[in-house]
Design a protein around this motif. Structure first.
Motif, PDB file in Angstrom:
ATOM      1  N   TYR A 266       0.783  -1.128  -0.093  1.00  0.00           N
ATOM      2  CA  TYR A 266       0.029  -0.167  -0.036  1.00  0.00           C
ATOM      3  C   TYR A 266       0.807   1.294  -0.147  1.00  0.00           C
ATOM      4  O   TYR A 266       0.687   2.268   0.642  1.00  0.00           O
ATOM      5  CB  TYR A 266      -0.922   0.171   1.112  1.00  0.00           C
ATOM      6  CG  TYR A 266      -1.930  -1.379   1.154  1.00  0.00           C
ATOM      7  CD1 TYR A 266      -2.701  -1.225   0.294  1.00  0.00           C
ATOM      8  CD2 TYR A 266      -1.317  -2.245   2.077  1.00  0.00           C
ATOM      9  CE1 TYR A 266      -3.600  -2.620   0.397  1.00  0.00           C
ATOM     10  CE2 TYR A 266      -2.205  -3.378   2.181  1.00  0.00           C
ATOM     11  CZ  TYR A 266      -3.195  -3.660   1.268  1.00  0.00           C
ATOM     12  OH  TYR A 266      -4.042  -4.857   1.174  1.00  0.00           O
TER      13      TYR A 266
ATOM     14  N   ASN B  14       2.906 -18.154  17.798  1.00  0.00           N
ATOM     15  CA  ASN B  14       2.495 -18.388  16.503  1.00  0.00           C
ATOM     16  C   ASN B  14       2.888 -19.792  15.856  1.00  0.00           C
ATOM     17  O   ASN B  14       3.711 -19.910  15.185  1.00  0.00           O
ATOM     18  CB  ASN B  14       3.043 -17.306  15.439  1.00  0.00           C
ATOM     19  CG  ASN B  14       2.484 -16.001  15.703  1.00  0.00           C
ATOM     20  OD1 ASN B  14       1.388 -15.659  15.584  1.00  0.00           O
ATOM     21  ND2 ASN B  14       3.201 -15.049  16.504  1.00  0.00           N
TER      22      ASN B  14
ATOM     23  N   THR C 203       0.368 -20.832  11.920  1.00  0.00           N
ATOM     24  CA  THR C 203       0.255 -20.152  10.722  1.00  0.00           C
ATOM     25  C   THR C 203       1.278 -19.180  10.550  1.00  0.00           C
ATOM     26  O   THR C 203       0.970 -18.049  10.242  1.00  0.00           O
ATOM     27  CB  THR C 203      -1.024 -19.717  10.077  1.00  0.00           C
ATOM     28  OG1 THR C 203      -1.547 -18.921  10.853  1.00  0.00           O
ATOM     29  CG2 THR C 203      -1.858 -21.002   9.979  1.00  0.00           C
TER      30      THR C 203
ATOM     31  N   THR D 226       3.704 -16.225   9.652  1.00  0.00           N
ATOM     32  CA  THR D 226       4.259 -15.734   8.603  1.00  0.00           C
ATOM     33  C   THR D 226       5.794 -15.011   8.617  1.00  0.00           C
ATOM     34  O   THR D 226       5.996 -14.854   9.788  1.00  0.00           O
ATOM     35  CB  THR D 226       3.131 -15.080   7.727  1.00  0.00           C
ATOM     36  OG1 THR D 226       2.845 -14.236   8.485  1.00  0.00           O
ATOM     37  CG2 THR D 226       2.224 -15.955   7.011  1.00  0.00           C
TER      38      THR D 226
ATOM     39  N   THR E  33      -4.018 -13.265  -1.433  1.00  0.00           N
ATOM     40  CA  THR E  33      -2.866 -12.614  -0.561  1.00  0.00           C
ATOM     41  C   THR E  33      -1.512 -13.143  -0.972  1.00  0.00           C
ATOM     42  O   THR E  33      -1.125 -14.338  -1.011  1.00  0.00           O
ATOM     43  CB  THR E  33      -3.073 -13.144   0.917  1.00  0.00           C
ATOM     44  OG1 THR E  33      -2.025 -13.340   1.370  1.00  0.00           O
ATOM     45  CG2 THR E  33      -4.169 -14.243   1.155  1.00  0.00           C
TER      46      THR E  33
ATOM     47  N   ASP F 251       0.906 -14.570   1.831  1.00  0.00           N
ATOM     48  CA  ASP F 251       0.660 -15.978   1.913  1.00  0.00           C
ATOM     49  C   ASP F 251       1.247 -16.785   0.947  1.00  0.00           C
ATOM     50  O   ASP F 251       1.603 -17.975   0.935  1.00  0.00           O
ATOM     51  CB  ASP F 251      -0.720 -16.123   2.419  1.00  0.00           C
ATOM     52  CG  ASP F 251      -1.332 -15.693   3.922  1.00  0.00           C
ATOM     53  OD1 ASP F 251      -0.370 -15.052   4.268  1.00  0.00           O
ATOM     54  OD2 ASP F 251      -2.571 -15.836   4.056  1.00  0.00           O
TER      55      ASP F 251
ATOM     56  N   GLU G 112      -2.055 -11.228  13.487  1.00  0.00           N
ATOM     57  CA  GLU G 112      -1.737 -10.297  13.181  1.00  0.00           C
ATOM     58  C   GLU G 112      -2.001  -8.851  14.116  1.00  0.00           C
ATOM     59  O   GLU G 112      -2.340  -7.549  13.715  1.00  0.00           O
ATOM     60  CB  GLU G 112      -1.909  -9.698  11.599  1.00  0.00           C
ATOM     61  CG  GLU G 112      -1.770 -10.682  10.654  1.00  0.00           C
ATOM     62  CD  GLU G 112      -0.473 -10.660  10.103  1.00  0.00           C
ATOM     63  OE1 GLU G 112       0.348  -9.995  10.577  1.00  0.00           O
ATOM     64  OE2 GLU G 112      -0.126 -11.372   9.085  1.00  0.00           O
TER      65      GLU G 112
ATOM     66  N   ASP H 144       0.055  -6.407  10.671  1.00  0.00           N
ATOM     67  CA  ASP H 144       0.701  -7.048   9.707  1.00  0.00           C
ATOM     68  C   ASP H 144       1.367  -6.074   8.796  1.00  0.00           C
ATOM     69  O   ASP H 144       2.005  -6.509   7.799  1.00  0.00           O
ATOM     70  CB  ASP H 144      -0.242  -7.995   8.940  1.00  0.00           C
ATOM     71  CG  ASP H 144      -1.518  -6.771   8.465  1.00  0.00           C
ATOM     72  OD1 ASP H 144      -1.581  -5.867   8.873  1.00  0.00           O
ATOM     73  OD2 ASP H 144      -2.605  -7.454   7.947  1.00  0.00           O
TER      74      ASP H 144
ATOM     75  N   LYS I  88      -6.178  -3.677   4.654  1.00  0.00           N
ATOM     76  CA  LYS I  88      -4.954  -4.080   5.207  1.00  0.00           C
ATOM     77  C   LYS I  88      -5.164  -5.303   5.997  1.00  0.00           C
ATOM     78  O   LYS I  88      -4.115  -6.069   6.032  1.00  0.00           O
ATOM     79  CB  LYS I  88      -4.736  -2.893   6.129  1.00  0.00           C
ATOM     80  CG  LYS I  88      -4.100  -1.726   5.583  1.00  0.00           C
ATOM     81  CD  LYS I  88      -3.548  -0.706   6.435  1.00  0.00           C
ATOM     82  CE  LYS I  88      -3.063   0.688   5.800  1.00  0.00           C
ATOM     83  NZ  LYS I  88      -2.296   1.387   6.633  1.00  0.00           N
ATOM     84  N   SER I  89      -6.274  -5.378   6.895  1.00  0.00           N
ATOM     85  CA  SER I  89      -6.123  -6.577   7.815  1.00  0.00           C
ATOM     86  C   SER I  89      -6.276  -8.008   6.921  1.00  0.00           C
ATOM     87  O   SER I  89      -6.062  -9.087   7.540  1.00  0.00           O
ATOM     88  CB  SER I  89      -7.381  -6.500   8.596  1.00  0.00           C
ATOM     89  OG  SER I  89      -7.100  -5.316   9.561  1.00  0.00           O
ATOM     90  N   SER I  90      -6.728  -7.967   5.488  1.00  0.00           N
ATOM     91  CA  SER I  90      -6.902  -9.122   4.972  1.00  0.00           C
ATOM     92  C   SER I  90      -5.448  -9.586   4.226  1.00  0.00           C
ATOM     93  O   SER I  90      -5.641 -10.503   3.455  1.00  0.00           O
ATOM     94  CB  SER I  90      -7.943  -9.175   3.882  1.00  0.00           C
ATOM     95  OG  SER I  90      -7.685  -8.120   2.902  1.00  0.00           O
ATOM     96  N   ARG I  91      -4.450  -8.931   4.604  1.00  0.00           N
ATOM     97  CA  ARG I  91      -3.205  -9.374   3.900  1.00  0.00           C
ATOM     98  C   ARG I  91      -2.805 -10.667   3.886  1.00  0.00           C
ATOM     99  O   ARG I  91      -2.169 -11.194   3.084  1.00  0.00           O
ATOM    100  CB  ARG I  91      -2.024  -7.935   4.183  1.00  0.00           C
ATOM    101  CG  ARG I  91      -0.914  -8.324   3.268  1.00  0.00           C
ATOM    102  CD  ARG I  91      -0.261  -7.092   3.548  1.00  0.00           C
ATOM    103  NE  ARG I  91       0.622  -7.166   4.828  1.00  0.00           N
ATOM    104  CZ  ARG I  91       1.740  -7.781   4.883  1.00  0.00           C
ATOM    105  NH1 ARG I  91       2.295  -8.463   4.144  1.00  0.00           N
ATOM    106  NH2 ARG I  91       2.454  -7.612   6.030  1.00  0.00           N
ATOM    107  N   SER I  92      -2.948 -11.271   5.466  1.00  0.00           N
ATOM    108  CA  SER I  92      -2.527 -12.429   5.540  1.00  0.00           C
ATOM    109  C   SER I  92      -3.371 -13.249   6.324  1.00  0.00           C
ATOM    110  O   SER I  92      -4.057 -12.567   7.148  1.00  0.00           O
ATOM    111  CB  SER I  92      -0.880 -12.427   6.272  1.00  0.00           C
ATOM    112  OG  SER I  92      -0.673 -13.614   6.630  1.00  0.00           O
ATOM    113  N   TRP I  93      -3.446 -14.469   6.084  1.00  0.00           N
ATOM    114  CA  TRP I  93      -4.472 -15.271   7.288  1.00  0.00           C
ATOM    115  C   TRP I  93      -3.246 -16.056   8.124  1.00  0.00           C
ATOM    116  O   TRP I  93      -3.547 -16.867   8.921  1.00  0.00           O
ATOM    117  CB  TRP I  93      -5.324 -16.151   6.395  1.00  0.00           C
ATOM    118  CG  TRP I  93      -6.216 -15.286   5.805  1.00  0.00           C
ATOM    119  CD1 TRP I  93      -6.375 -15.040   4.539  1.00  0.00           C
ATOM    120  CD2 TRP I  93      -7.178 -14.633   6.666  1.00  0.00           C
ATOM    121  NE1 TRP I  93      -7.413 -14.189   4.458  1.00  0.00           N
ATOM    122  CE2 TRP I  93      -7.912 -14.087   5.632  1.00  0.00           C
ATOM    123  CE3 TRP I  93      -7.487 -14.329   8.025  1.00  0.00           C
ATOM    124  CZ2 TRP I  93      -8.777 -12.952   5.956  1.00  0.00           C
ATOM    125  CZ3 TRP I  93      -8.442 -13.615   8.220  1.00  0.00           C
ATOM    126  CH2 TRP I  93      -9.208 -12.816   7.328  1.00  0.00           C
ATOM    127  N   GLY I  94      -1.788 -15.742   7.899  1.00  0.00           N
ATOM    128  CA  GLY I  94      -0.854 -16.167   8.974  1.00  0.00           C
ATOM    129  C   GLY I  94      -0.897 -15.199  10.034  1.00  0.00           C
ATOM    130  O   GLY I  94      -2.003 -14.601  10.591  1.00  0.00           O
ATOM    131  N   GLY I  95       0.114 -15.141  10.722  1.00  0.00           N
ATOM    132  CA  GLY I  95       0.375 -14.239  11.901  1.00  0.00           C
ATOM    133  C   GLY I  95       2.007 -14.218  12.081  1.00  0.00           C
ATOM    134  O   GLY I  95       2.547 -14.452  11.776  1.00  0.00           O
TER     135      GLY I  95
END
Lengths: 387, 207
Positions: A22, A113, A116, A118, A182, A185, A310, A377, B200-207
Motif C-alpha cells: 500500500y 504463532n 500459521t 508468516t 494474498t 501468504d 496479526e 501485519d 489492510k487486515s486481509s493481507r495475510s491469514w497467517g500471523g
C-alpha cells in the motif's frame, strides 16, 4: 545503514513481491539491528527452546482435560481429532514465538504463532541475502553473522517429514495451500514449496477455497487428486468450524501443522503457561477472565482475543479504563488478559522479536518495527546481524 | 565460534525469473542413460500396424496379429502409468495419453518391435516377445522403460541388446485420483473476516 543498490530489482529476480505494501515500506533495510552473540544465545535462543518444551507440556495437559479443551474454545466435535493428533505425536514443521526484548534482561513472551506463522521468506531467505550482500560490499565486517538457520533447517525438516511418510507407507506428495488474494501468504507457501523441493519432496499447490471432497470424504485438489499430506497456511480455528470440518479426522490426512498446534496458537496458552510455570523469567503474568482477581498486582493488562491474527483486537486495561489499541474481527470466542509490558522503543519505533523454531530447534529471528505499540501485519521488517 | 546462519543457499534455485518446467520429465531422465555402441545393438523392425507387420517383417499376417496382441498385453503391464493426465502428457506429448480401465493414464501405443533375426522353429514365433513402442514428447520412438530405438535408414531400426524383453511398469501411485463431489468447504471464515475493515487486515491469514 546504506541500502543495497538496486535491491528492488533483486526482489523481482527472486520473486519477493510484497516488500512494499500500500505504498509503504514493509521490507526496510534503511536501518538494521545489531546483536551480540551472547544476547542471541542466552536471551533468545535458549529461552525459545525452553519455552517450546514448556508449551508441549501444556498441550499434554490440555488434551487430557475436557474443561481445558472448552476454555481453548475448540469445538467439542473436534476434540478427538485434536487429541489423536497429539497422542500420535504427529510431526510439526515450524513456529514463531514473539518476544518483547530490549537487549537487556529477559525476553518476555507475547504469544506463540505455532499454527500459521508468516514472514518466513523474509527471515529465512531475504535477510540472509541482505547480510551476504552487505558483507560482500564491505558494508559489514566479514565475520558478521546472523541468527538465521531457518532455510537450512526447513529443508532438513522436510527431508525428515518425507522419511516419516515413507516409513508409514503414506503419500510422498505434499500439497500446499493458502487463501486466494494474498500475495504474502502465496509467497510464504511458495517458499515452503521451494524448501520441500530442495529436500526432494514432490509438491502440488492448491488454494484453500479450491479444496474439494469426494464421495468418501477425502479432500481433493483441482485435478481430482486425493490430498493426503497437506501444508495449510490457514488457521485451525477457521477450518474446525467451516463446512468441511466434519471431514477432519475421517481419513488419515497428515496435516502440517498438525491439529494439536491449535492449542499452541491459541491465546489461552498464555494463562496456562503462567499457571504451570509461575514467575518464569520469560513469561508475563496472564489470566482467564474468571481469574482476574489474581491480577490485582498488575498495574495494567492487555486484553487479547483467544483467537486473533496479526495483532488484531488488542486493548489496554488500566483500572476501569479500556483503551482500544487495534480493531478487528475477532473476540467472539472470549479473551485472555496478559500483564501489560510495552515493547522496547528505539528512536521512534516499537520493536518486536520473532523467534523461529523448526520442529523443536531454535532457527533464527526476525525483527519487526512499528510506530505504534502493537505490531501488526503492516509493521516493517528489518534485518539484523551479529558481531 | 559456531555459525548461526544457513551455511549456503543455492541462489539459482531461489530465482523466480526463469520459468521452470512444472513437471520433471520422468522418462527423459531414464532414456538418457548412456549411448551404446553398435556392437551392443540388436537390429529390429518396428511394425506400426498388423498390415505393416505382414508387409515388412518375416511374419505372416496371423503371426502379426498374435504379436500385436502380445504388445498390447505387455503395454498394460509395463507402460509408464500416471494418475494425472498432465504428468503423462509432460512425458509423451499433448493428447498422446489415454486412460486405461483402472483409471491410469498411459501413453498411446504406436507400434511394436519385431526382432530381425528369425532362427527359431515350431511355435517359437508365438512365444517371442514383441515390445510395445511409444513416442515420447520429442517424438522419438521409445520402449516402455524409456529405452531408445535408433533409426538406421531404409526402415531399419536398432535397440540395445536385450532391450526387446518384458519390463516392469514405472507406476506413479501418488497422488491418487478420485472424483470431486463439491468444493469450497474451507476458506469461508477468511472471506467473511476480510470483508470486515476492508484492505489492510486481509493481507495475510497467517500471523
Amino acid at each position: 545503514m546504506r541500502e543495497r543498490n538496486h535491491w528492488q530489482q533483486k526482489a523481482v529476480e527472486y520473486g519477493f513481491h510484497f516488500h512494499t505494501l500500500y505504498g509503504e515500506r514493509y521490507w526496510d533495510e534503511s536501518a538494521c539491528y545489531q546483536f551480540s552473540l551472547k544476547q542471541i544465545e542466552e536471551d533468545l535462543e535458549d529461552p525459545t527452546a525452553e519455552i517450546h518444551q514448556m508449551c508441549l507440556q501444556v498441550v499434554d495437559q490440555v488434551v487430557a482435560s475436557d474443561e481445558l479443551m472448552q476454555r481453548f474454545a475448540i469445538p467439542e466435535t473436534q476434540w478427538d481429532f485434536v487429541r489423536n493428533s497429539w497422542l500420535q505425536r504427529e510431526p510439526s514443521l515450524y513456529a514463531r514465538l514473539d518476544f518483547a526484548y530490549s537487549g537487556k534482561g529477559p525476553a518476555k513472551l507475547y504469544e506463540n504463532n505455532a499454527d500459521t506463522p508468516t514472514s518466513l521468506y523474509e527471515t529465512g531467505f531475504w535477510q540472509w541475502l541482505w547480510l551476504e550482500d552487505q558483507v560482500n560490499a564491505g558494508q559489514l565486517p566479514r565475520q558478521a553473522d546472523q541468527f538465521n538457520s531457518l532455510q537450512e533447517k526447513l529443508i532438513l525438516r522436510f527431508a525428515e517429514l518425507a522419511a516419516i511418510q515413507a516409513e508409514q507407507n503414506a503419500s510422498p506428495v505434499l500439497h500446499l495451500a493458502c487463501c486466494k488474494d494474498t500475495d504474502e501468504d502465496r509467497g510464504t507457501v511458495q517458499y515452503l514449496e521451494d524448501c520441500a523441493n530442495a529436500a526432494g519432496v514432490e509438491t502440488r499447490f492448491v488454494y484453500v477455497e479450491d479444496i474439494g471432497r469426494d464421495a468418501s470424504g477425502q479432500l481433493t485438489d483441482l485435478d481430482d487428486n486425493v490430498i493426503e499430506w497437506l501444508f495449510k497456511l490457514y488457521p485451525w480455528e477457521f477450518m474446525m468450524q467451516e463446512a468441511y470440518a466434519d471431514l477432519l479426522g475421517r481419513h488419515p490426512v497428515r496435516f502440517v501443522e498438525p491439529a494439536w498446534k491449535s492449542i499452541l496458537s491459541n491465546k489461552a496458552l498464555l494463562p496456562l503457561l503462567w499457571r504451570q510455570f509461575p514467575d518464569h523469567p520469560n513469561l508475563l503474568p496472564a489470566f482467564f477472565e474468571d481469574e482476574l482477581h489474581l491480577a490485582n498486582a498488575c498495574p495494567a493488562l492487555v486484553k487479547k482475543p483467544i483467537f486473533s491474527r496479526e495483532g488484531a483486537n488488542i486493548s489496554l486495561i488500566r483500572g476501569d479504563e479500556e483503551t482500544c489499541f487495534s480493531s478487528g474481527p475477532y473476540g467472539e470466542e472470549g479473551f485472555i488478559y496478559q500483564q501489560a509490558h510495552m515493547l522496547p522503543r528505539f528512536e521512534d519505533n516499537y520493536t518486536l522479536i520473532g523467534s523461529w523454531l523448526v520442529n523443536d530447534q531454535p532457527a533464527g529471528i526476525s525483527v519487526r518495527e512499528d510506530s505504534g505499540p502493537v505490531t501488526q501485519d503492516m509493521s516493517r521488517f528489518l534485518p539484523h546481524f551479529i558481531v | 565460534m559456531t555459525r548461526k546462519r544457513t551455511c549456503n543457499i543455492d541462489l539459482a534455485r531461489m530465482r523466480k525469473m526463469v520459468g521452470k518446467p512444472a513437471v520433471k520429465p520422468l522418462l527423459a531422465a531414464i532414456a538418457g542413460v548412456g549411448l551404446v555402441g553398435c556392437s551392443s545393438d540388436e537390429d529390429v523392425r518396428i511394425a506400426y500396424s498388423i498390415e505393416d507387420c505382414a508387409d515388412n517383417t518375416g511374419l505372416t499376417e496371423e503371426q502379426c496379429e498374435i504379436a500385436y496382441r502380445r504388445a498390447i498385453q505387455e503395454a498394460q503391464s509395463s507402460a509408464p502409468k500416471f494418475t494425472d493426465e498432465r504428468d503423462c502428457e509432460a512425458n509423451f506429448g499433448f493428447n498422446n495419453c489415454a486412460r486405461d480401465d483402472n483409471g491410469w493414464f498411459m501413453p498411446a501405443l504406436v507400434g511394436f518391435v519385431v526382432a530381425e533375426v528369425i532362427d527359431e522353429v515350431g511355435d517359437a514365433i508365438e512365444r517371442r516377445h514383441y515390445s510395445p513402442v511409444y513416442r515420447n514428447r520429442d517424438r522419438d520412438l521409445v520402449l516402455s522403460d524409456g529405452g531408445s530405438i535408433r533409426y538406421g535408414g531404409s526402415g531399419k531400426y536398432s535397440v540395445r541388446k536385450g532391450a526387446n524383453a518384458p519390463k516392469t511398469s514405472v507406476k506413479k501411485p501418488y497422488p491418487k485420483g478420485t472424483k470431486t463431489l463439491s468444493r469450497g468447504g474451507f476458506g469461508s471464515t477468511a472471506s467473511a473476516k476480510s470483508s470486515w475493515g476492508g484492505g489492510k487486515s486481509s493481507r495475510s491469514w497467517g500471523g
